[in-house]
Design a protein around this motif. Sequence first.
Motif, PDB file in Angstrom:
ATOM      1  N   GLN A  17       0.830  -1.209   0.000  1.00 40.88           N
ATOM      2  CA  GLN A  17       0.000   0.000   0.000  1.00 40.88           C
ATOM      3  C   GLN A  17       0.861   1.253   0.000  1.00 40.88           C
ATOM      4  OE1 GLN A  17      -3.645  -2.168   2.332  1.00 40.88           O
ATOM      5  NE2 GLN A  17      -2.029  -1.298   3.516  1.00 40.88           N
ATOM      6  N   GLY A  18       1.890   1.252   0.839  1.00 42.34           N
ATOM      7  CA  GLY A  18       2.756   2.429   0.911  1.00 42.34           C
ATOM      8  C   GLY A  18       4.205   2.026   0.739  1.00 42.34           C
ATOM      9  N   GLY A  19       4.951   2.099   1.820  1.00 41.79           N
ATOM     10  CA  GLY A  19       6.368   1.769   1.752  1.00 41.79           C
ATOM     11  C   GLY A  19       6.629   0.284   1.899  1.00 41.79           C
ATOM     12  N   SER A  20       7.895  -0.050   1.897  1.00 36.75           N
ATOM     13  CA  SER A  20       8.310  -1.435   2.160  1.00 36.75           C
ATOM     14  C   SER A  20       8.599  -1.517   3.658  1.00 36.75           C
ATOM     15  CB  SER A  20       9.543  -1.780   1.321  1.00 36.75           C
ATOM     16  OG  SER A  20      10.555  -0.792   1.473  1.00 36.75           O
ATOM     17  N   ASN A  21       7.513  -1.534   4.429  1.00 37.52           N
ATOM     18  CA  ASN A  21       7.659  -1.316   5.876  1.00 37.52           C
ATOM     19  C   ASN A  21       8.260  -2.486   6.623  1.00 37.52           C
ATOM     20  OD1 ASN A  21       6.599   1.404   6.069  1.00 37.52           O
ATOM     21  ND2 ASN A  21       4.709   0.512   5.302  1.00 37.52           N
ATOM     22  N   VAL A  22       8.419  -3.604   5.928  1.00 30.40           N
ATOM     23  CA  VAL A  22       9.158  -4.704   6.544  1.00 30.40           C
ATOM     24  C   VAL A  22      10.572  -4.243   6.899  1.00 30.40           C
ATOM     25  CG1 VAL A  22      10.042  -5.679   4.376  1.00 30.40           C
ATOM     26  CG2 VAL A  22       9.595  -7.184   6.322  1.00 30.40           C
ATOM     27  N   ASP A  23      11.094  -3.301   6.120  1.00 31.05           N
ATOM     28  CA  ASP A  23      12.417  -2.737   6.418  1.00 31.05           C
ATOM     29  C   ASP A  23      12.478  -2.246   7.868  1.00 31.05           C
ATOM     30  OD1 ASP A  23      12.652  -3.015   3.656  1.00 31.05           O
ATOM     31  OD2 ASP A  23      12.473  -0.868   3.244  1.00 31.05           O
ATOM     32  N   ILE A  24      11.420  -1.582   8.256  1.00 27.27           N
ATOM     33  CA  ILE A  24      11.397  -0.963   9.586  1.00 27.27           C
ATOM     34  C   ILE A  24      11.358  -2.036  10.666  1.00 27.27           C
ATOM     35  CG2 ILE A  24      10.079   0.603  11.078  1.00 27.27           C
ATOM     36  CD1 ILE A  24       9.181   1.987   8.423  1.00 27.27           C
ATOM     37  N   LEU A  25      10.704  -3.157  10.362  1.00 25.81           N
ATOM     38  CA  LEU A  25      10.661  -4.249  11.333  1.00 25.81           C
ATOM     39  C   LEU A  25      12.028  -4.860  11.571  1.00 25.81           C
ATOM     40  CD1 LEU A  25       7.391  -6.254  10.679  1.00 25.81           C
ATOM     41  CD2 LEU A  25       7.863  -4.403  12.297  1.00 25.81           C
ATOM     42  N   PHE A  26      12.797  -5.028  10.484  1.00 28.54           N
ATOM     43  CA  PHE A  26      14.143  -5.593  10.663  1.00 28.54           C
ATOM     44  C   PHE A  26      14.988  -4.670  11.546  1.00 28.54           C
ATOM     45  CE2 PHE A  26      13.229  -7.807   6.484  1.00 28.54           C
ATOM     46  CZ  PHE A  26      13.174  -9.067   7.035  1.00 28.54           C
ATOM     47  N   THR A  27      14.903  -3.380  11.248  1.00 27.83           N
ATOM     48  CA  THR A  27      15.690  -2.431  12.029  1.00 27.83           C
ATOM     49  C   THR A  27      15.183  -2.347  13.465  1.00 27.83           C
ATOM     50  OG1 THR A  27      16.287  -1.187  10.071  1.00 27.83           O
ATOM     51  CG2 THR A  27      16.408  -0.016  12.165  1.00 27.83           C
ATOM     52  N   ASP A  28      13.879  -2.379  13.637  1.00 28.07           N
ATOM     53  CA  ASP A  28      13.301  -2.352  14.980  1.00 28.07           C
ATOM     54  C   ASP A  28      13.843  -3.517  15.813  1.00 28.07           C
ATOM     55  OD1 ASP A  28      11.214  -0.918  16.613  1.00 28.07           O
ATOM     56  OD2 ASP A  28      10.400  -2.952  16.750  1.00 28.07           O
ATOM     57  N   ALA A  29      13.907  -4.682  15.197  1.00 27.23           N
ATOM     58  CA  ALA A  29      14.436  -5.855  15.904  1.00 27.23           C
ATOM     59  C   ALA A  29      15.902  -5.642  16.258  1.00 27.23           C
ATOM     60  CB  ALA A  29      14.263  -7.102  15.036  1.00 27.23           C
ATOM     61  N   TYR A  30      16.626  -5.058  15.298  1.00 29.79           N
ATOM     62  CA  TYR A  30      18.060  -4.858  15.519  1.00 29.79           C
ATOM     63  C   TYR A  30      18.315  -3.885  16.666  1.00 29.79           C
ATOM     64  CZ  TYR A  30      22.946  -3.858  14.656  1.00 29.79           C
ATOM     65  OH  TYR A  30      24.294  -3.701  14.811  1.00 29.79           O
ATOM     66  N   VAL A  31      17.655  -2.734  16.623  1.00 30.47           N
ATOM     67  CA  VAL A  31      17.943  -1.721  17.658  1.00 30.47           C
ATOM     68  C   VAL A  31      17.409  -2.154  19.014  1.00 30.47           C
ATOM     69  CG1 VAL A  31      18.045   0.190  16.008  1.00 30.47           C
ATOM     70  CG2 VAL A  31      15.873  -0.323  17.160  1.00 30.47           C
ATOM     71  N   LYS A  32      16.460  -3.089  19.021  1.00 34.97           N
ATOM     72  CA  LYS A  32      15.936  -3.575  20.295  1.00 34.97           C
ATOM     73  C   LYS A  32      16.638  -4.855  20.752  1.00 34.97           C
ATOM     74  CE  LYS A  32      11.552  -1.154  19.825  1.00 34.97           C
ATOM     75  NZ  LYS A  32      10.114  -1.207  19.427  1.00 34.97           N
ATOM     76  N   GLY A  33      17.662  -5.237  19.997  1.00 32.23           N
ATOM     77  CA  GLY A  33      18.540  -6.308  20.461  1.00 32.23           C
ATOM     78  C   GLY A  33      18.029  -7.718  20.249  1.00 32.23           C
ATOM     79  N   LEU A  34      17.113  -7.934  19.337  1.00 35.90           N
ATOM     80  CA  LEU A  34      16.631  -9.293  19.099  1.00 35.90           C
ATOM     81  C   LEU A  34      17.716 -10.127  18.427  1.00 35.90           C
ATOM     82  CD1 LEU A  34      14.013  -8.136  20.048  1.00 35.90           C
ATOM     83  CD2 LEU A  34      12.844  -9.166  18.097  1.00 35.90           C
ATOM     84  N   LYS A  35      17.903 -11.342  18.946  1.00 33.21           N
ATOM     85  CA  LYS A  35      18.942 -12.234  18.432  1.00 33.21           C
ATOM     86  C   LYS A  35      18.319 -13.295  17.522  1.00 33.21           C
ATOM     87  CE  LYS A  35      21.885 -10.236  21.230  1.00 33.21           C
ATOM     88  NZ  LYS A  35      22.543  -9.038  20.674  1.00 33.21           N
ATOM     89  N   GLY A  36      19.165 -13.911  16.710  1.00 31.50           N
ATOM     90  CA  GLY A  36      18.707 -15.044  15.905  1.00 31.50           C
ATOM     91  C   GLY A  36      18.242 -14.662  14.518  1.00 31.50           C
ATOM     92  N   ILE A  37      18.486 -13.401  14.149  1.00 29.22           N
ATOM     93  CA  ILE A  37      18.109 -12.941  12.810  1.00 29.22           C
ATOM     94  C   ILE A  37      19.376 -12.670  12.012  1.00 29.22           C
ATOM     95  CG2 ILE A  37      17.046 -11.020  11.544  1.00 29.22           C
ATOM     96  CD1 ILE A  37      15.166 -10.766  14.058  1.00 29.22           C
ATOM     97  N   ASP A  38      19.392 -13.078  10.765  1.00 27.73           N
ATOM     98  CA  ASP A  38      20.532 -12.814   9.892  1.00 27.73           C
ATOM     99  C   ASP A  38      20.402 -11.376   9.378  1.00 27.73           C
ATOM    100  OD1 ASP A  38      22.382 -12.593   7.847  1.00 27.73           O
ATOM    101  OD2 ASP A  38      21.986 -14.590   7.037  1.00 27.73           O
ATOM    102  N   TYR A  39      20.953 -10.441  10.152  1.00 26.13           N
ATOM    103  CA  TYR A  39      20.758  -9.025   9.820  1.00 26.13           C
ATOM    104  C   TYR A  39      21.473  -8.625   8.533  1.00 26.13           C
ATOM    105  CZ  TYR A  39      18.394  -8.287  14.267  1.00 26.13           C
ATOM    106  OH  TYR A  39      17.501  -8.332  15.298  1.00 26.13           O
ATOM    107  N   GLU A  40      22.561  -9.311   8.203  1.00 32.19           N
ATOM    108  CA  GLU A  40      23.224  -9.022   6.927  1.00 32.19           C
ATOM    109  C   GLU A  40      22.257  -9.333   5.774  1.00 32.19           C
ATOM    110  OE1 GLU A  40      24.957 -10.256   9.427  1.00 32.19           O
ATOM    111  OE2 GLU A  40      26.506  -8.704   9.620  1.00 32.19           O
ATOM    112  N   LEU A  41      21.596 -10.480   5.886  1.00 28.06           N
ATOM    113  CA  LEU A  41      20.627 -10.847   4.843  1.00 28.06           C
ATOM    114  C   LEU A  41      19.444  -9.874   4.852  1.00 28.06           C
ATOM    115  CD1 LEU A  41      20.099 -13.007   2.645  1.00 28.06           C
ATOM    116  CD2 LEU A  41      18.650 -14.175   4.315  1.00 28.06           C
TER     117      LEU A  41
END
Lengths: 741, 741
Positions: free
Chosen positions: A393-417
Motif C-alpha cells: 500500500q505504501g512503503g516497504s515497511n518490513v524494512d522498519i521491522l528488521f531495524t526495529d528488531a536490531y535496535v531492540k537487540g533481538l537475536k537469531g536474525i541474519d541481519y546481513e541478509l
Amino acid sequence: MNKYFNIAIVTALSVAITSFKGNAMSDLSQYVDPFIGVDGGGNVFPGPCVPFGMVKVGPDCGGKDWNAGWDRDGNIHGFSNVHVSGTGGGCKYGNVLFAPITGNLDMQDYSSPRNNEHVALGLYEVDLKRYGTSARLTALQRSAMHEYTFPASDDSKIIIDLGSFLSSHERQYLVGSEVRIISDKEIEGYTRVRGGWNIGEPYTVYFYAVFDTPSDDCGTWKSHRVEPGKREQYDTSEPTGAYFSYRTSDKQKVTVKVGISYLSTGKARMNLSEMNSWNFDEVRAACVSRWNEILNKIEVKGSDEQKKIFYTALYHSYLQPVDKTGENSKWISDEPYYDDYYCIWDTFRATHPLFTLLTPSKQVDMLRSLLDIYRYEGYAPDARSGDDNGRVQGGSNVDILFTDAYVKGLKGIDYELALEAMIKNAEVSPGDDERKEGRGGISDYNEKGFVSTKFERAGTRTMEYANCDYAIATLARGLKEKEIAQKYMERSRNWQNLWNPDVESLGFKGFVWPRYSDGSWWSENDYSVFQGGTWPDFVYETFSWELSFYVPHDVNALIEKCGGKEQFTRRLDTYFSHEKWDQRWYMGLFQISNEPGFLTPTLYNYVGRPDKTAEVVRKTLKERYNTTKEGIPGNDDSGSMSSWYVFHALGFYPNTGQDLYLISSPTFEEAVIHLENGRDLSIKAKKASDKNIYVQSVKLNGEPLDACSFKHTDIANGGTLEFVMGSKPSKWGTVGVENQL
Amino acid sequence: MNKYFNIAIVTALSVAITSFKGNAMSDLSQYVDPFIGVDGGGNVFPGPCVPFGMVKVGPDCGGKDWNAGWDRDGNIHGFSNVHVSGTGGGCKYGNVLFAPITGNLDMQDYSSPRNNEHVALGLYEVDLKRYGTSARLTALQRSAMHEYTFPASDDSKIIIDLGSFLSSHERQYLVGSEVRIISDKEIEGYTRVRGGWNIGEPYTVYFYAVFDTPSDDCGTWKSHRVEPGKREQYDTSEPTGAYFSYRTSDKQKVTVKVGISYLSTGKARMNLSEMNSWNFDEVRAACVSRWNEILNKIEVKGSDEQKKIFYTALYHSYLQPVDKTGENSKWISDEPYYDDYYCIWDTFRATHPLFTLLTPSKQVDMLRSLLDIYRYEGYAPDARSGDDNGRVQGGSNVDILFTDAYVKGLKGIDYELALEAMIKNAEVSPGDDERKEGRGGISDYNEKGFVSTKFERAGTRTMEYANCDYAIATLARGLKEKEIAQKYMERSRNWQNLWNPDVESLGFKGFVWPRYSDGSWWSENDYSVFQGGTWPDFVYETFSWELSFYVPHDVNALIEKCGGKEQFTRRLDTYFSHEKWDQRWYMGLFQISNEPGFLTPTLYNYVGRPDKTAEVVRKTLKERYNTTKEGIPGNDDSGSMSSWYVFHALGFYPNTGQDLYLISSPTFEEAVIHLENGRDLSIKAKKASDKNIYVQSVKLNGEPLDACSFKHTDIANGGTLEFVMGSKPSKWGTVGVENQL
C-alpha cells in the motif's frame, strides 16, 4: 483474578507454561469477548482459534462477502475453517464449509436464519432456525471441532461444501475442488481458490474430517448435481461437496474433527493428531489455555470493563499472522513459516512492536520467515496471504521491522541478509505489478528524490520510503556499512522534496503536495490538503494534512519545516480539534480509524507537551474503544487498532524502527509485564484514573526520568516504571524526547 | 507405404481419422526411430508418448542429470512418467519413478546396468541386468503402461519413488511428496518439485496406479527409512516412496497402468480411464495410431533413409508443447491450456509455422492458451514449464506467432487481445526477474532505441525487439490501429542503432556492436565480432557476425547497410565458408546447432541467389542430419532442429511473422501435404536428387513463379508446387523475394 484455570487439563494437553515459572496461570479468558469489534467496520473474526492459529473456524453469513465471514445480519450458510481477522478490501478464505441441516438439501440456498448466537474465548455457538439444529465450534492450531446437535429426524445431514468461499470486490475464484468419502466416519478433499484481496495465486486448503458417529447414508455433489451414494468427486474445476446422513433422536449430537493443511489430505490427517480428545470442553480448554499463555504476559489492576477492552485488544493482536511452519507448499526450509501478513503496513506500527515486547521469540520467528520468503521468492513482502506476496500500500515497511528488531537487540536474525533484502526493496523495481511487493515508482524516487504523480500513491510512497530509508541507514550503521548508511541517511530526507512551503491551510503553511514528473507542483486548483485517497491516488488512506505529520524518523526537522515548536504545537492542536468532518470516524482531522495517524498524538512529546499527548490519547481510548460489537475505531487490520490500545493503556507507544517508546498516559494503577526472559517490567501509575490523566513525574528503574520517552533496551531485561498521575498538566516532560541515536 | 495399420484397433480405441477422408491411413511408424538425436547434445526424449502428450514415460539414467532422462551410459534408476524433449539448460521433471527389482531394496542405490535396450514408436524396452527384470513402456495422453517381467523370485518388487527427479545446474528441489497404498493393486500419491531450467514455482505431479496382479506384500518409505507394511506416508517435506512385493514365477509379467495429473490424485485416476485395455500391444497401437494421424499429414516419395530422417523429424516437432487442457491448476477457463513452451525463442522459427501448415487448429489452440496465460498471469510468455513462465532468452517472440497466425489467416484467435498482450510485452517492464517474461531492458530500448550494455543480452534483445516490434506493427495495421502501427514500424528500425559501421572483419564493414548507456560504442579492444555469449553477455547463443544477419523483417535495409547485394552475397559466402571453427558444430561461421542462424541460408534468396541457398541448405541437411543417435545438429529444442529439417526437405522455409515462404531445394520428387481443411498441397520436384539440388523453374498453382518465394495464403486452400530440378544453377529466382507487404 477470580478463577483459576484447570491445570490438569492444560498439562494433559501438553501445553508448556513458561511465562509464570511455576505459578498458577490466571484464567483471563473471561475478559476476552470475541464479539468486540466484529461490527461497524471492525471486521474482527469472532470464531475460535489459538494465537497465530492456522485454523479459524466460524460462520459465513449473508452474501458471503464479509471479510471475517461473520455478519450481524443475514443467514448463516455454515461454518468454514479458515478466515482472517480485521481486514479490509476484498475477502480472502472462508474455505471448507460444514453445516448441520435436516431434510432435503437445497442446493440453491441451504442457509438459515440464526438464534441464540453466543461467543466466548475458544467458543462459537448458534442455533440454525431453519433446521432446528445447533452448532458449537472450537479450534486448535490446525484443527477444528464442530459439535452439531440435531432434532429427531430421519434425514439429518452434515454437509461439506468445497465450492464455498468468501468473495466481494477483489474477488476470489474457484480453481478446483475434490472430495472423497473414505468410510462412514471419514472424509477428505480440498478446495483450490485464487484471487481475493492480494489478487493472489491459487492456494489449496486440504481437509480430513473424522466423525464420532457412523453415517447411515452419504453422497456427494458436483455443481448442482447431487449424487446419493457416490463417494468421490474428482476435480473437474467444478464445485464439489458431500454429505453424511443420520437418523437422529432429539438433541442427538454428532461431533466432527476437521484437520486442515495447505499441503495435502494426508498432512491434514496428521495435523488432526493434535486434537486427541473427543470432549468438546476439553478441546476448548486447550484452546483457552493457549490464550492464557499470551494473556498472562500482562497482569493489570483495573475495572472489569477496562480489563475486557484491554485483554480483548491483546487477544486481537495475536490473531495474525498465521503460523504455518511445516505447511509451506512452496519450498523446504528449516526456517519458521508465517503467512497472512495482512499487512505489515498496518501492523509494523504497534502490533509487531507488541510482539517484540511480549513474545520476542515469535517476532524473531516472523522476521526469519520474512527473510526466508525473500530468499526463495525475491522480496521480503509488505503483505502476504495464501502463500503469495501482495499487496503493497505504501512503503516497504518490513524494512522498519528488521531495524526495529536490531535496535531492540533481538537475536537469531541474519541481519546481513535483512539488509540485503531491504536494499533489494529500495533498489530493484518489482516491475509489472507494483502492488505485489517491493517499492513502486522507484525509478522516480531513486532518480528525482520523490515519486511524481506519474505513479500512483506518490505522496504516501515518498513519505514512507524516506522512513524506510532511515531504517536501512540505521541497520547499515549498526552493521558498520558506512557507505550504505550514509547513502540512505541522505535519502531519508527525501520527504522534504514533496514539502510545498507555499501551500496554506487553516493558518498553517507547508504541506506534502503532489509534483509532476518534471518537478513542478500541482496547481492548488487541482488538489486539496483535505483530499483523501486510495490505490490510484496521491495518498493512501490518509490526506495531506495528516500525511504532513508523517516523518517518524526526523520529527525535529519536521518541526522546523512547520515553523518551530509553537507553530507545530498549534498545528497539532488544529489537527486534533478542527471540526470539519463526521465525528463518527474522526476527532478533528485525526482519524484513528486508519493507521497513518497512529503516531501523531505522541508527536506532542517532541515539543515537550506530553500533557496534550495524554489528552488526545485518553480521549481516543475512551471515545473510540468499548466493549460492544462496534468497539474498535475501524478495521482492526490484523490487530493494529487493538495493539494501539494495548500500548497506550499501558502508558507508552513505540516509534517503530527506533529504540524508543513515547510516554502517553498509563490507564492502570498497576500493570506487570512478564517478559519472555523471565524478568518483569512493573508499571505503577499512582492515582491513575479517568481524571488523573496527566503524568506528574516518572521514575525509570528507580531514577527520575525527565524526558517523555525511554528506550526498549532500558526495560528489555525487566525494570520499573513509576508514574505519579494528576488531574492537571505538570512541568514534567517539557524537555521532550531524548535523542534516540 | 508397405504396411497398413490395423484399422480395427484404431476404431476400437475411438481415434478419429480425419486427414485421409475415408482412405486407409498408412502406418508410417516404421520410419520413426525415437533414438535419433538422443545423444551428442540432441537431448531428444526417446520414450513413448503421443503428440503433445502430457505423459512421457522413459528411463532416468546415470546421474539423473540428463535433460530427457535417458543417457547412453550409466545405470538405469527406473522409469519416470514426465519428461521434456530436446531441451538444454537445467533439467525439468523426471517425476514419479517406477522400477522392477528383486531382492532387498537398496535405498542408497537401486539403479541397474542395462541390456537389450530397444525403442520404436510408442515403445521403450530394456532389461535390468542387476535384477534379471525387464520393462516395456508405452503411453497415451495422460497415462502410461509399464509392463514388467520378473525372474522366478520370492522377493520381486515394483518400487514407486516420489523423491526422484532430474536435476543438474539450475537445480530442481523437492518440496514434498506423499504416498498412499489403497489396496493390493492400487496406489496414489504425489511429488512436488520446484526450480529447474525456468527457475519455476513448485509444480505437483499426482499419480494413481493400478496393477493387474495383487501384491503379496507392500510397504513404504520416508527418506531412507523403509517401513514394511506401512501403507501411507504423509507429506513432511521428506522424500517418500512405496513398493509392492510379489512371489513371481520365471518370466511372470506384472503390468501397471499409471494415470498422471497436475490437479489431484482423483483426477489422475480419472485420466487413467483413457487406457481401457490391459493389453500392452493394444495400448501401444493406440499410441501409434495417434502418431499416424500426424505423420500421414505428409506423404513423400523417397528412400527409406530419407523417410526415416524426415518422419522422425516430423515426430520430434510434435513432442511439445504439452496439451494440459483440463489440467490447469491455476485458473478455470474454457480456453485450451498448453504448457512446456520450452521455448518459443526456439520454436517460433520453424516448429510453430509447421503446426500452422499441417495442424492449424492446434496452433490456434496454443495461441489461445498463450492468450489465456496473458489474461490470468499478465504476460504471454516466451517460455513456460511446470505452469510457470520463464525463461526469456531474447525477444518476446510470442509476438511474432500472433502476427504469423494473423497474416496466414488463422481464425478463432482474439487478435485485439493479442495486440494488447504484445504491447504489454513491449511497454511494461517485467521488473525484478527480466528472464521470466516480458522484455528486459526496455527502459533503455524504449528511451534510447537500443538496449545498452547496462543490461544483459543487449545485442540479442535489441535485434529481436526490432523484429517483434515489426510484428506488432503488422498486426496493428491489420486491425486498423494506424497510430500503433506507425509507432512500432518506426521502432522496428531500432536494430540500426546497434549497427556500428566502422567495425571491420574479414573484409566486411558494419556489425552489431555493444553500446554503453551514454550511447558511445565499446572499444574494439574490449569486444570481438566472434565472441559468443549466453545469459549475462551481449549476445545469446550467437555472436555478432551471425547476429548481424538477423533482421528478418527488413532484409533489404540490411543489404543496403552491408553495402549492397554483391557485398551482402560475399558476406554470406564468407559466413558459410570461413574456416575458423570446429567443424563438428559449425559450417564456416554458420552454426545450425543454435537457432539464431536458422533463417540465414535463405537470405541468399533476397539477393536473387537461390542457388546458394540450395547449396547451403542441402549441405546442412546432408552433413548435419542422419539416422544415428547423434543425428541432430544440436539440442533439438522442442523439435526446432527437426522442424527446420522438415521444411527444407519439402523445399521451402518460413520467415515467421510474414506471409512468406522462401524456396530452398526440395529433396523429394513427390510430396503431398494433406491440409487440415481437406485440401492437398502437392509438391513435385522433377529430377530432384542429391545432385540435382538447383531449382530450374517453378510453377505455383499452374502459373510460372519467378520469385524464389511464395505466400502461405496462396497454398492454404491447397495447391500445387511444380519444381524442375537440375545439377547446375539456373537463372530462375534471380528476381529475388517478392515484396510480402
